[in-house]
Motif scaffolding. Structure first.
Motif, short mmCIF file in Angstrom:
data_model
loop_
_atom_site.label_atom_id
_atom_site.label_comp_id
_atom_site.label_asym_id
_atom_site.label_seq_id
_atom_site.Cartn_x
_atom_site.Cartn_y
_atom_site.Cartn_z
N ALA A 119 -42.47 14.58 -95.12
CA ALA A 119 -42.00 14.94 -96.46
C ALA A 119 -41.05 16.14 -96.40
CB ALA A 119 -43.19 15.25 -97.36
N ARG A 120 -41.30 17.04 -95.47
CA ARG A 120 -40.48 18.26 -95.36
C ARG A 120 -39.15 18.00 -94.67
NH1 ARG A 120 -43.80 20.88 -92.54
NH2 ARG A 120 -42.80 20.56 -90.50
N ASP A 121 -39.17 17.26 -93.57
CA ASP A 121 -37.99 17.14 -92.71
C ASP A 121 -37.41 15.74 -92.58
OD1 ASP A 121 -38.34 19.87 -92.12
OD2 ASP A 121 -39.71 19.40 -90.49
N GLN A 122 -38.15 14.72 -93.03
CA GLN A 122 -37.76 13.33 -92.77
C GLN A 122 -37.65 13.07 -91.27
OE1 GLN A 122 -37.04 10.79 -95.44
NE2 GLN A 122 -38.36 12.37 -96.30
N LYS A 123 -38.39 13.83 -90.48
CA LYS A 123 -38.41 13.71 -89.03
C LYS A 123 -39.82 14.01 -88.54
CE LYS A 123 -33.96 13.38 -87.44
NZ LYS A 123 -33.46 12.57 -86.32
N LEU A 124 -40.16 13.52 -87.36
CA LEU A 124 -41.43 13.83 -86.71
C LEU A 124 -41.14 14.33 -85.30
CD1 LEU A 124 -43.50 10.67 -87.73
CD2 LEU A 124 -43.68 12.96 -88.73
N ARG A 125 -41.64 15.50 -84.99
CA ARG A 125 -41.39 16.07 -83.67
C ARG A 125 -42.03 15.21 -82.57
NH1 ARG A 125 -39.41 20.80 -81.79
NH2 ARG A 125 -39.15 21.56 -83.92
N SER A 126 -43.26 14.74 -82.83
CA SER A 126 -43.93 13.83 -81.89
C SER A 126 -43.98 12.45 -82.54
CB SER A 126 -45.34 14.35 -81.57
OG SER A 126 -45.29 15.61 -80.95
N ASP A 127 -42.89 11.73 -82.40
CA ASP A 127 -42.73 10.45 -83.09
C ASP A 127 -43.18 9.30 -82.19
OD1 ASP A 127 -41.85 8.22 -84.54
OD2 ASP A 127 -40.17 9.34 -85.39
N PRO A 128 -44.27 8.61 -82.55
CA PRO A 128 -44.77 7.52 -81.70
C PRO A 128 -43.88 6.29 -81.68
CG PRO A 128 -45.96 7.54 -83.78
CD PRO A 128 -45.08 8.77 -83.77
N ARG A 129 -42.87 6.26 -82.52
CA ARG A 129 -42.00 5.09 -82.60
C ARG A 129 -40.92 5.09 -81.52
NH1 ARG A 129 -39.55 5.84 -88.35
NH2 ARG A 129 -39.42 7.97 -87.50
N ILE A 130 -40.66 6.25 -80.93
CA ILE A 130 -39.53 6.39 -80.00
C ILE A 130 -39.90 5.89 -78.61
CG2 ILE A 130 -37.89 8.01 -79.00
CD1 ILE A 130 -38.29 9.80 -81.40
N THR A 131 -39.01 5.11 -78.03
CA THR A 131 -39.23 4.59 -76.67
C THR A 131 -38.95 5.69 -75.65
OG1 THR A 131 -36.93 3.87 -76.43
CG2 THR A 131 -38.47 2.30 -77.44
N PRO A 132 -39.44 5.52 -74.42
CA PRO A 132 -39.17 6.54 -73.38
C PRO A 132 -37.67 6.79 -73.19
CG PRO A 132 -40.94 5.10 -72.67
CD PRO A 132 -40.40 4.50 -73.95
N ILE A 133 -36.89 5.72 -73.09
CA ILE A 133 -35.45 5.93 -72.93
C ILE A 133 -34.84 6.47 -74.21
CG2 ILE A 133 -34.78 3.59 -73.64
CD1 ILE A 133 -33.16 5.75 -70.87
N GLY A 134 -35.46 6.14 -75.35
CA GLY A 134 -34.98 6.64 -76.63
C GLY A 134 -35.08 8.15 -76.73
N ARG A 135 -36.11 8.73 -76.14
CA ARG A 135 -36.26 10.19 -76.17
C ARG A 135 -35.11 10.86 -75.42
NH1 ARG A 135 -40.85 11.45 -78.50
NH2 ARG A 135 -42.57 9.93 -78.48
N ILE A 136 -34.71 10.25 -74.32
CA ILE A 136 -33.58 10.80 -73.56
C ILE A 136 -32.29 10.66 -74.36
CG2 ILE A 136 -32.20 10.55 -71.46
CD1 ILE A 136 -34.73 9.53 -70.07
N LEU A 137 -32.10 9.50 -74.98
CA LEU A 137 -30.89 9.27 -75.76
C LEU A 137 -30.79 10.26 -76.92
CD1 LEU A 137 -30.77 5.36 -75.93
CD2 LEU A 137 -29.53 6.90 -74.38
N ARG A 138 -31.91 10.52 -77.58
CA ARG A 138 -31.90 11.45 -78.70
C ARG A 138 -31.69 12.89 -78.24
NH1 ARG A 138 -35.60 10.07 -83.76
NH2 ARG A 138 -34.91 7.93 -84.13
N LYS A 139 -32.33 13.24 -77.14
CA LYS A 139 -32.20 14.60 -76.62
C LYS A 139 -30.77 14.91 -76.25
CE LYS A 139 -34.50 18.36 -75.37
NZ LYS A 139 -35.29 19.16 -76.33
N THR A 140 -30.04 13.91 -75.76
CA THR A 140 -28.66 14.09 -75.32
C THR A 140 -27.64 13.66 -76.38
OG1 THR A 140 -28.72 11.89 -74.30
CG2 THR A 140 -29.26 13.79 -72.90
N SER A 141 -28.14 13.14 -77.51
CA SER A 141 -27.29 12.63 -78.61
C SER A 141 -26.49 11.40 -78.21
CB SER A 141 -26.32 13.71 -79.13
OG SER A 141 -27.03 14.80 -79.67
N LEU A 142 -26.84 10.76 -77.09
CA LEU A 142 -26.14 9.56 -76.66
C LEU A 142 -26.41 8.38 -77.59
CD1 LEU A 142 -26.64 9.68 -72.78
CD2 LEU A 142 -24.54 10.12 -74.07
N ASP A 143 -27.51 8.43 -78.33
CA ASP A 143 -27.82 7.33 -79.25
C ASP A 143 -26.78 7.20 -80.35
OD1 ASP A 143 -28.83 9.83 -80.25
OD2 ASP A 143 -29.98 8.71 -81.75
N GLU A 144 -26.01 8.28 -80.60
CA GLU A 144 -25.04 8.28 -81.70
C GLU A 144 -23.64 7.86 -81.28
OE1 GLU A 144 -25.34 12.13 -83.47
OE2 GLU A 144 -27.34 11.76 -84.27
#
Length: 237
Positions: A119-144
């Motif tokens: 409700a506060r951020d529209q984000k979850l720091r520990s998001d169970p939906r993210i795949t292992p490779i997805g965490r890398i992509l998000r950390k590096t902004s490569l997903d965008e």
């Protein structure tokens, strides 16, 4: 609830007519705005086209990695709110599992802490939906990176507010008009100011501030600040 486009129409500015002239105080401003829009669009086309050529091998590598490491499509396509409140298909490399919505609903229904964070951020720091490779992509902004196509097609700009979904419109309040006055950006003040370390309210203020101050020089300075921000991965999760 009103659609984003309807809210833009309701919040549209009124032009004041003066005797013997079409519009008072708007003709020169209109020409300046059109000139600025042409210059900004040219900047977007050149940057996005060159970036797509430069990053083509990386795009193909990421696409292959996403495809081989998890079930589901390579791209995640979501309707976002663009300029003038119009929706457009925002592109990303998929960083979540295919049943992400169901997992989010399950988590929010069982965890008060997660509900408050969402409700506060529209984000979850520990998001169970993210795949292992997805965490890398998000950390590096490569997903965008696929959003370079959104820029090329005119849905987005290189610099601007982060594109929001319909459910976030109410959180912008009276600043939603400022958000809709420009195209959403691949990068922007939010990204170079700490991303998710910045509160949502501050993010809204940054978007409105950019809309008032936008210029090619300002955009170029934000682009330069984006490189160290991405390398530092500050606020990325």
């Amino acid at each position: 609830m009103q659609t984003a486009k309807a809210q833009v129409a309701r919040m549209g500015t009124t032009l004041h007519r003066s005797p013997g002239h079409s519009f008072s105080r708007t003709d020169d401003q209109g020409l300046a705005d059109r000139g600025h829009q042409i210059a900004m669009r040219a900047f977007d086309l050149v940057v996005s086209a060159l970036a797509l050529l430069l990053f083509l091998p990386l795009l193909l590598l990421v696409a292959l990695t996403v495809r081989l490491t998890s079930n589901g499509p390579v791209l995640f396509v979501q309707q976002r709110i663009g300029r003038d409140g119009k929706q457009f298909p925002c592109l990303k490399f998929r960083s979540m599992v295919v049943d992400a919505r169901e997992r989010l609903e399950t988590l929010l229904s069982s965890s008060e802490e997660a509900r408050q964070e969402w409700a506060r951020d529209q984000k979850l720091r520990s998001d169970p939906r993210i795949t292992p490779i997805g965490r890398i992509l998000r950390k590096t902004s490569l997903d965008e990176l696929p959003q370079l196509l959104n820029v090329l097609f005119g849905h987005m700009s290189v610099v601007g507010p982060r594109p929001i979904v319909e459910g976030e419109v109410a959180r912008y309040g009276h600043r939603f008009g400022a958000y809709c006055s420009v195209r959403p950006g691949l990068t922007g003040l939010w990204q170079v100011s700490g991303r998710n370390e910045v509160s949502y309210d501050i993010r809204v203020r940054l978007d409105a501030f950019y809309a008032l101050r936008k210029s090619l020089v300002y955009d170029f300075s934000i682009c330069l600040r984006t490189v160290p921000a991405v390398l530092a991965s500050r606020g990325c999760y």
